[in-house]
Design a protein around this motif. Structure first.
Motif, PDB file in Angstrom:
ATOM      1  N   TRP A 138      61.942   9.823 -26.807  1.00  0.00           N
ATOM      2  CA  TRP A 138      63.442   9.947 -27.007  1.00  0.00           C
ATOM      3  C   TRP A 138      63.723  11.520 -27.133  1.00  0.00           C
ATOM      4  N   VAL A 139      63.026  12.349 -27.536  1.00  0.00           N
ATOM      5  CA  VAL A 139      63.117  13.717 -27.648  1.00  0.00           C
ATOM      6  C   VAL A 139      63.068  14.527 -26.263  1.00  0.00           C
ATOM      7  N   ASP A 140      64.210  14.728 -25.769  1.00  0.00           N
ATOM      8  CA  ASP A 140      64.004  15.502 -24.525  1.00  0.00           C
ATOM      9  C   ASP A 140      64.240  17.096 -24.529  1.00  0.00           C
ATOM     10  N   TYR A 141      64.948  17.445 -25.665  1.00  0.00           N
ATOM     11  CA  TYR A 141      65.161  18.802 -26.037  1.00  0.00           C
ATOM     12  C   TYR A 141      66.025  18.793 -27.264  1.00  0.00           C
ATOM     13  N   LEU A 142      65.874  20.015 -28.015  1.00  0.00           N
ATOM     14  CA  LEU A 142      66.660  20.062 -29.132  1.00  0.00           C
ATOM     15  C   LEU A 142      67.434  21.457 -29.282  1.00  0.00           C
ATOM     16  N   THR A 143      68.470  21.365 -29.870  1.00  0.00           N
ATOM     17  CA  THR A 143      69.321  22.863 -30.214  1.00  0.00           C
ATOM     18  C   THR A 143      68.847  23.434 -31.330  1.00  0.00           C
ATOM     19  N   ILE A 144      69.443  24.617 -31.493  1.00  0.00           N
ATOM     20  CA  ILE A 144      68.799  25.235 -32.913  1.00  0.00           C
ATOM     21  C   ILE A 144      69.641  24.794 -34.006  1.00  0.00           C
ATOM     22  N   ASP A 145      70.873  24.342 -33.635  1.00  0.00           N
ATOM     23  CA  ASP A 145      71.705  23.519 -34.996  1.00  0.00           C
ATOM     24  C   ASP A 145      70.767  22.256 -35.198  1.00  0.00           C
ATOM     25  N   GLU A 146      70.312  21.366 -34.045  1.00  0.00           N
ATOM     26  CA  GLU A 146      69.692  20.217 -34.484  1.00  0.00           C
ATOM     27  C   GLU A 146      68.362  20.563 -35.058  1.00  0.00           C
ATOM     28  N   LEU A 147      67.410  21.471 -34.904  1.00  0.00           N
ATOM     29  CA  LEU A 147      66.491  21.867 -35.544  1.00  0.00           C
ATOM     30  C   LEU A 147      66.866  22.250 -36.976  1.00  0.00           C
ATOM     31  N   LYS A 148      67.847  22.796 -37.201  1.00  0.00           N
ATOM     32  CA  LYS A 148      68.395  23.206 -38.434  1.00  0.00           C
ATOM     33  C   LYS A 148      68.688  22.026 -39.379  1.00  0.00           C
ATOM     34  N   LYS A 149      69.241  20.969 -38.765  1.00  0.00           N
ATOM     35  CA  LYS A 149      69.538  19.745 -39.471  1.00  0.00           C
ATOM     36  C   LYS A 149      68.076  19.073 -39.730  1.00  0.00           C
ATOM     37  N   ILE A 150      67.152  19.037 -38.871  1.00  0.00           N
ATOM     38  CA  ILE A 150      65.901  18.491 -38.967  1.00  0.00           C
ATOM     39  C   ILE A 150      65.211  19.336 -40.359  1.00  0.00           C
ATOM     40  N   TRP A 151      65.155  20.360 -40.266  1.00  0.00           N
ATOM     41  CA  TRP A 151      64.414  20.892 -41.313  1.00  0.00           C
ATOM     42  C   TRP A 151      64.684  21.548 -42.576  1.00  0.00           C
ATOM     43  N   VAL A 152      66.009  21.680 -42.696  1.00  0.00           N
ATOM     44  CA  VAL A 152      66.695  22.288 -43.993  1.00  0.00           C
ATOM     45  C   VAL A 152      66.898  21.108 -44.919  1.00  0.00           C
ATOM     46  N   GLU A 153      66.831  21.252 -46.100  1.00  0.00           N
ATOM     47  CA  GLU A 153      66.577  20.328 -47.270  1.00  0.00           C
ATOM     48  C   GLU A 153      68.285  20.139 -47.617  1.00  0.00           C
ATOM     49  N   ASP A 154      68.566  18.879 -47.404  1.00  0.00           N
ATOM     50  CA  ASP A 154      70.066  18.683 -48.005  1.00  0.00           C
ATOM     51  C   ASP A 154      69.984  17.432 -48.862  1.00  0.00           C
ATOM     52  N   GLY A 155      68.801  17.002 -49.328  1.00  0.00           N
ATOM     53  CA  GLY A 155      68.770  15.888 -50.360  1.00  0.00           C
ATOM     54  C   GLY A 155      68.771  14.562 -49.764  1.00  0.00           C
TER      55      GLY A 155
END
Length: 321
Positions: A138-155
């Motif tokens: 399913w992952v064809d590419y990722l944007t920098i914002d999507e990477l941030k959403k995946i990796w940054v702790e948000d609880g």
């Protein structure tokens, strides 16, 4: 009489020219002999290197080649991460420190406190490579914002469907270099932007452990140096990154041109100036690194610098000596 004088003068000039030519030839021969002698001189000693696991494959290849030329010099290379390498460098435990990011201001300050002068040398280019499991379709590419959403702790527990609704409603398994890693520091700078990494991420200074983690979990994602991806590309799926101009996959061309932005970066080693001056084997080894790094870095999966860059650094090394 004039004719005789002219002939005599000509003979003298020819003799002087022949003598000068012979002297020049002898000097050239002596210089060449001296150069060959210097290059073939067998050295003894010990060189200690620590630092980046990303740079480790390059330095390991160099050390292997160097050992065939200078078996009397024992070169040990550890890979405790860029931060760990600088700690050892500051403590006076190593001669060279490999790094996948430039030295930090606080590290510079500590070296200055200890009175340690050093020189930064660039070795090659790397593209920090994002990978997912081979079964991920399913992952064809990722944007920098999507990477941030995946990796940054948000609880929250991160799921693929949180990134794009059409993706699976499955928890993302995260594999990241440890916080002592220069690769983590670089990722922190360009993706996390100083925000905390997701608490559930599995951390390791050993990139091979990260490779195995992503390989063994369908919902995994990880990142590390380009060489580790190439070594394991049959078992991993690379993720093109959209840095603002459309998705770009890392390869030699896109990394060297910085088209693979913002995840392209240079790789370094730092050498102590006093070691170059006082230890002939360190000078000789660093010279060998710069003369052979272009080919060896590409052999292990990185991208060489322009030839002029290595030549400039060789000149800097000569000035240090």
């Amino acid at each position: 009489m004039k004719s005789f004088k002219k002939l005599a003068l000509t003979a003298i000039m020819v003799g002087v020219l022949a003598f000068t030519t012979a002297c020049n030839a002898q000097e050239t021969q002596n210089n060449n002999s001296k150069k060959v002698e210097e290059e073939t001189k067998q050295l003894q000693g010990e060189i200690k290197i620590d630092g980046s696991s990303t740079v480790f494959p390059i330095m390991e290849a160099v050390v292997e080649e160097y050992g065939m030329e200078q078996p009397g010099v024992k070169v040990s290379v550890a890979s405790s991460g860029t931060g760990g390498g600088f700690e050892a460098f500051i403590a006076g435990e190593t001669d060279l420190s490999n790094a996948s990011r430039p030295i930090k201001d606080e590290e510079k300050a500590k070296l200055e406190e200890k009175g340690i002068d050093y020189t930064e040398l660039k070795l090659a280019f790397d593209g920090l490579t994002v990978v997912v499991n081979k079964e991920n379709d399913w992952v064809d590419y990722l944007t920098i914002d999507e990477l941030k959403k995946i990796w940054v702790e948000d609880g929250t527990v991160k799921k693929w469907s949180d990134i794009r609704p059409e993706w699976p409603d499955e928890e993302i398994k995260l594999f990241s270099p440890g916080t002592d890693s220069g690769t983590y520091d670089y990722f922190d700078e360009v993706v996390l932007e100083g925000k905390p990494l997701a608490e559930k991420a599995a951390l390791s200074e050993d990139d091979n452990i990260l490779v195995q983690g992503v390989k063994g979990e369908k919902n995994a994602i990880g990142y590390f140096g380009y060489a580790y991806y190439l070594e394991n590309k049959n078992n991993l799926k690379v993720v093109p990154i959209d840095g603002g101009n459309g998705p770009v996959e890392p390869n030699n061309k896109t990394i060297e041109s910085s088209e693979y932005a913002p995840l392209s970066r240079p790789l370094f080693t730092y050498v102590k100036n006093i070691a170059v001056k006082d230890k002939e084997e360190v000078y000789h080894f660093v010279k060998f690194v710069l003369e052979n790094c272009a080919d060896l870095s590409e052999d292990v999966g990185y991208v060489k610098l322009p030839k002029d860059e290595y030549n400039k650094q060789l000149k800097t090394l000569e000035e240090l000596k």
